[in-house]
Design an enzyme around this catalytic site. Structure first.
Site, PDB file in Angstrom:
ATOM      1  N   GLY A   1       0.850  -1.177   0.000  1.00 10.03           N
ATOM      2  CA  GLY A   1       0.000   0.000   0.000  1.00 10.03           C
ATOM      3  C   GLY A   1       0.881   1.221   0.000  1.00 10.03           C
TER       4      GLY A   1
ATOM      5  CG  LEU B   1      30.654 -31.441 -44.920  1.00 11.54           C
ATOM      6  CD1 LEU B   1      32.098 -31.905 -45.081  1.00 11.54           C
ATOM      7  CD2 LEU B   1      30.569 -29.915 -44.964  1.00 11.54           C
TER       8      LEU B   1
ATOM      9  CB  SER C   1      20.499 -28.558 -41.488  1.00 14.72           C
ATOM     10  OG  SER C   1      20.777 -29.932 -41.430  1.00 14.72           O
TER      11      SER C   1
END
Lengths: 303, 636
Positions: free
Chosen positions: B22, B462, B535
């Site tokens: 408060g 690869l 990837s």
């Protein structure tokens, strides 16, 4: 124990929280140590550490700061319990101060504590190079302890700055410290004295016999019942009398009051705790020696 | 009452942690002192000390604030600086109060005290109205996901116990909080000073027929702040006391785990089974939030602190980019693009804030554009993490949705964060206004129809290492065994779905994202997917793992030395790359980041295709993707 399916009792919640803290410190710090004061809170803390790492061993040593004024019963208990638990116990005594005859009668409690406890603790922590030190303090014990974090940061001089504590959210503790700085860790922060006894009762943890009522010689001094040992200095007019009493807290015997009680079993102690009208720190002479005395001691490096 | 009944009562009494907050001078410390005293939460000596100190200050009334203001500076300045934790209990319940400061300067301490609370009591001074700081506290409480909120309208004695005033304040607060997520708000008119409606029903306010504050605290249903649905076990400490025992210690952050259950370890994605659960009282057959236990798994897997054990089929996000609401807690403002440390569960990772999306004004609840956040400000930020964290949305899971930010130079805790959204790997903006629809047929039902465990075997390596050759040979074997599968070949997809993409790192990332989404769809359809993409970037493969789901993603490294690939050069690409005709060619002019811990390491440089296929089938069998015993090949 399950109160209802998938709900832990309060005591089990506290146990889980403490084990989490113990493991977190063991995982993140290089050289943690557990301050072991031989009292009821330390006994609970040791049991929690054993549970946290079972079936392995407790992966840090215990450290006892011996002022030379501890109850003789405590030392025998300490050595036996630590040996049985298979933990490494390190004892530190501020020999220079002890040889210099430091005692509360001549120095007063404030200076005696400063030398035999606070300075001794700081020496011991520095000598061990510890970066984290567990203490058994509980927030419920005293109003400045109510302000402590679970991880309480201390600067290079072991000092606490209560106005600038690290925010501590959820159970994510920040244990990062620089060279020479350390963290005091309080795994029992949220336990009350009653929780401690309920747990000792549930787990059947052995505690120092001084906690159980027996007839002991005491003197009445400034509203306290002070137990009489061979090295207790009697003030003029004091006459030891036998009283059935027990210790509610343990410390140095000249400054630890006992309470009149017939509670001589764990069950009786638990029942007494449930009806207690006085806080446990009333029997600690040193907590009342000046205004905000605990806060002052903590700022200087005490637990 | 005898001891046994007392012990039973204590055992039954549950624990409510609540925070009080408060504005300054709303009478918060007074309220707590009064609550403690009236609920017999104070010892006689503590009460006596407060009485003495009150008299010393020259007052007649007891100054209840002296009970909680534990620091000398607090008593001198008559403000609360830091959280004080207080305990009390009634026959029905145990309470831990976190009494938090009202002063704006100490808002961070309010957040500290509220983070573990089941309920927050926010004080409002009836004679002052709803002040900004009370709103700020209500706002933080709602962001922290505290399930119950009590607005205690204090100092009712100063407004002649007026029902009108109370109702006006209630309306004002409700109007303001309509935009917040507050599941349960209760308004109670009190006078902390006189004790009205604190523990004792007020005689001055007959118009109020609700509970007293203590009555409400004792009876509010404890929903708990934990999640018992999604099993998450952040590994805290690895216990290896001897060669026979390997246990993973930790606290069940959420959910339940049972003996013999199949689990997945993240981020590695390895599977195993729960072989033992050791609790504080010894071996148990299940464990749940918030128990601290030790798990032993059936398989020897490399697991370290910071890894997370979860249940297959219910995974957290593996996130490198997170969006979060942050409460800034440091004097020094947030620095965008500067290094911080994120501590999340048992993992600490380096991170930067890449963007402050907006700041929230707690008064009007408006979003304001912001470049930074200052002390006690709250806003939405985007974080870039150097290593992934395993998280959930905070609103679903407090334990895995919360984190702190630490400044690595000062070691200070500078912010608290709550994860609000997952960022999609690319773009992300467009997806935000789209809701997912779910059919009633589950992926598990589709898989059951096909009699197989869907999975994606992700071949990486690869160009020329033999990915496509292995993929098609494996497909033939699987089909012969009666399984339904599909090969996704990088070159083939670049002719269609991905024909708009080139070979820059950004285009490669988008290429992988699309392929991973396709693999995910096929997996959802129940198929076994074999992908054959170079990837080359670890981060892209991690993203694919995240999209497809770590529990059904198997990374296989098809490993042939560069010289061997270049010698084979089936498409003549290496020659073109060497001559500079093809820029950014993996292995020649662009990097290849080999997997660190692939599920399968296929040595395609020295072994023939049939032996590589046999090894792969063995691994698929071991992981239960296919099971020779479960299903006979058609016609067999």
């Amino acid at each position: 124990m399950l109160v209802e399916p998938l709900r832990l009792s309060t005591l089990d919640q506290l146990e889980a929280e403490s084990i989490h803290i113990l493991r977190e410190v063991a995982a993140e710090f290089e050289r943690p140590v557990m301050l072991y004061s031989v009292g009821k809170d330390s006994s609970v803390m040791l049991r929690l550490a054993q549970k946290a790492f079972a079936p392995g061993r407790v992966p840090f040593p215990l450290l006892h700061v011996d002022t030379g004024l501890k109850f003789p019963e405590m030392l025998a208990f300490r050595d036996r319990v630590c040996a049985e638990a298979g933990v490494e116990l390190r004892v530190y005594r501020h020999e220079e101060a002890i040889a210099g005859g430091a005692n509360p009668y001549d120095l007063g409690t404030v200076r005696c504590c400063a030398q035999l406890k606070t300075q001794a603790l700081l020496n011991a922590l520095a000598a061990g190079g510890y970066d984290a030190a567990f203490g058994g303090a509980r927030r419920e014990e005293e109003r400045s302890r109510a302000k402590e974090r679970v991880y309480s940061f201390r600067d290079r001089f072991g000092q606490w700055d209560p106005r600038n504590q690290r925010p501590e959210l959820w159970n994510l503790y920040n244990g990062r410290v620089g060279q020479g700085e350390s963290i005091r860790v309080f795994p029992l922060s949220n336990w009350t004295e009653l929780d401690i006894w309920l747990y000792i009762h549930r787990e059947q943890i052995e505690v120092v016999p001084l906690y159980f009522a027996a007839e002991r010689p005491v003197v009445r001094r400034a509203g306290q019942l002070i137990p009489v040992y061979a090295d207790t200095r009697l003030l003029p007019g004091e006459q030891p009398e036998p009283v059935v009493c027990r210790c509610r807290t343990l410390g140095c015997h000249p400054c630890t009051g006992v309470v009149e009680s017939t509670a001589d079993t764990l069950e009786a102690i638990v029942a007494e705790m449930m009806a207690a009208k006085q806080s446990e720190r009333t029997t600690r002479v040193i907590d009342h020696d000046q205004d905000a005395s605990m806060e002052q001691k903590k700022r200087e490096g005490y637990f | 009452m005898d001891l046994d009944s007392l012990l039973a009562q204590v055992q039954r009494a549950d624990l409510l942690r609540f925070a009080t907050a408060g504005s300054v001078d709303d009478g918060k410390s007074t309220l707590i002192g009064r609550l403690l005293a009236d609920a017999q939460g104070l010892y006689d000596d503590q009460l006596a000390a407060v009485r003495t100190a009150s008299t010393r200050n020259g007052q007649v009334e007891i100054d209840w604030a002296l009970v909680t203001d534990g620091l000398k500076a607090e008593r001198e300045q008559r403000i609360t600086i830091d959280v004080a934790y207080r305990h009390f209990s009634t026959p029905r319940r145990r309470f831990i109060i976190a009494d938090t400061p009202g002063h704006e300067q100490y808002t961070r301490n309010m957040a500290t005290g509220s983070s573990t609370a089941d309920l927050a009591v926010i004080l409002v001074d009836a004679s002052q109205g709803v002040l900004t700081q009370s709103k700020r506290h209500g706002f933080i409480a709602s962001q922290l996901g505290i399930p119950h909120l009590v607005v205690a309208v204090n100092k009712m004695d100063l407004v002649d116990w007026s029902e009108d005033t109370f109702c006006r304040l209630r309306e004002a607060y409700l109007t303001w909080s309509a935009k917040l997520r507050c599941p349960d708000i209760t308004f109670i008119p009190v006078s902390a000073l006189l004790g009205d409606n604190v523990a004792r029903r007020s005689e001055h306010m007959p118009w109020y027929d609700g509970p007293t504050l203590l009555g409400h605290l004792e009876s509010v249903p404890l929903v708990g702040t934990g999640n018992l649905i999604d099993f998450r076990f952040p590994v805290q400490y690895v216990s290896r006391p001897n060669a026979e025992f390997r246990g993973y210690c930790g606290t069940v952050a959420s959910g339940v785990v049972r003996l013999d259950e199949e689990v997945v370890v993240l981020p590695s994605g390895r599977w195993s089974r729960v072989a033992r659960i050791i609790g504080p009282q010894g071996d148990v057959d299940h464990a749940f939030w918030p128990q601290a236990v030790t798990l032993c798994l059936a398989d020897e897997i490399d697991i370290a602190r910071g890894d997370m054990i979860v249940r297959a089929g219910n995974l957290p996000w593996t996130a490198r980019e997170v969006e979060a609401i942050c409460v800034w807690m440091d004097e020094a403002p947030l620095r965008v693009a500067q290094p911080y440390l994120v501590k999340h569960t048992t993992r600490s990772v380096k991170a930067e804030v890449s963007e402050v999306t907006y700041r929230i004004d707690p008064n009007a609840l408006h979003r304001q554009p912001a470049g930074t956040l200052g002390l006690n400000e709250i806003g939405r930020v985007r974080l870039h993490l150097h290593q992934p964290i395993l998280c959930d949305e905070y609103s679903r899971n407090r334990a895995t949705g919360s984190f702190i930010l630490v400044d690595p130079t000062t070691n200070g805790t500078v912010a608290a964060g709550m994860v609000i959204d997952r960022l999609h790997v690319a773009g992300g903006g467009a997806a935000r206004n789209i809701t997912r629809h779910r059919g009633r047929v589950t992926p598990g039902e589709r898989a059951a129809l096909l009699g197989q465990e869907p999975a994606t075997l992700w071949l990486t390596g690869l160009s020329g290492s033999g990915k496509s050759t292995v993929a098609y040979a494996l497909e033939e074997e699987l089909v012969a065994l009666g399984y339904t599968c599909m090969v996704l070949d990088g070159d083939n997809l670049r002719h269609g779905l991905c024909r708009d993409l080139g070979f820059s790192p950004a285009d490669r990332a988008e290429n992988i994202r699309r392929l991973a989404e396709v693999a995910k769809l096929f997996c959802d359809a129940g198929l076994i997917v074999i992908t054959a993409f170079i990837s080359p970037y670890r981060a892209d493969r991690d993203s694919a793992r995240e999209i497809i789901g770590a529990d059904r993603f198997l990374e296989a490294y098809v490993d042939a030395p560069l010289a061997e690939c270049e010698r084979r050069d089936p498409k003549g690409l290496y020659a073109k790359a060497r001559s500079g005709e093809i820029p950014g060619f993996t292995g020649i002019s662009a990097p290849y980041e080999a997997p660190e811990q692939p599920a399968l390491h296929l040595d395609s440089g020295s072994r023939d295709v049939p032996s590589l296929v046999a090894e792969t089938l063995g691994e698929l069998r071991r992981r239960g993707v296919i099971d020779a015993g479960r299903r006979a090949a058609p016609g067999a």
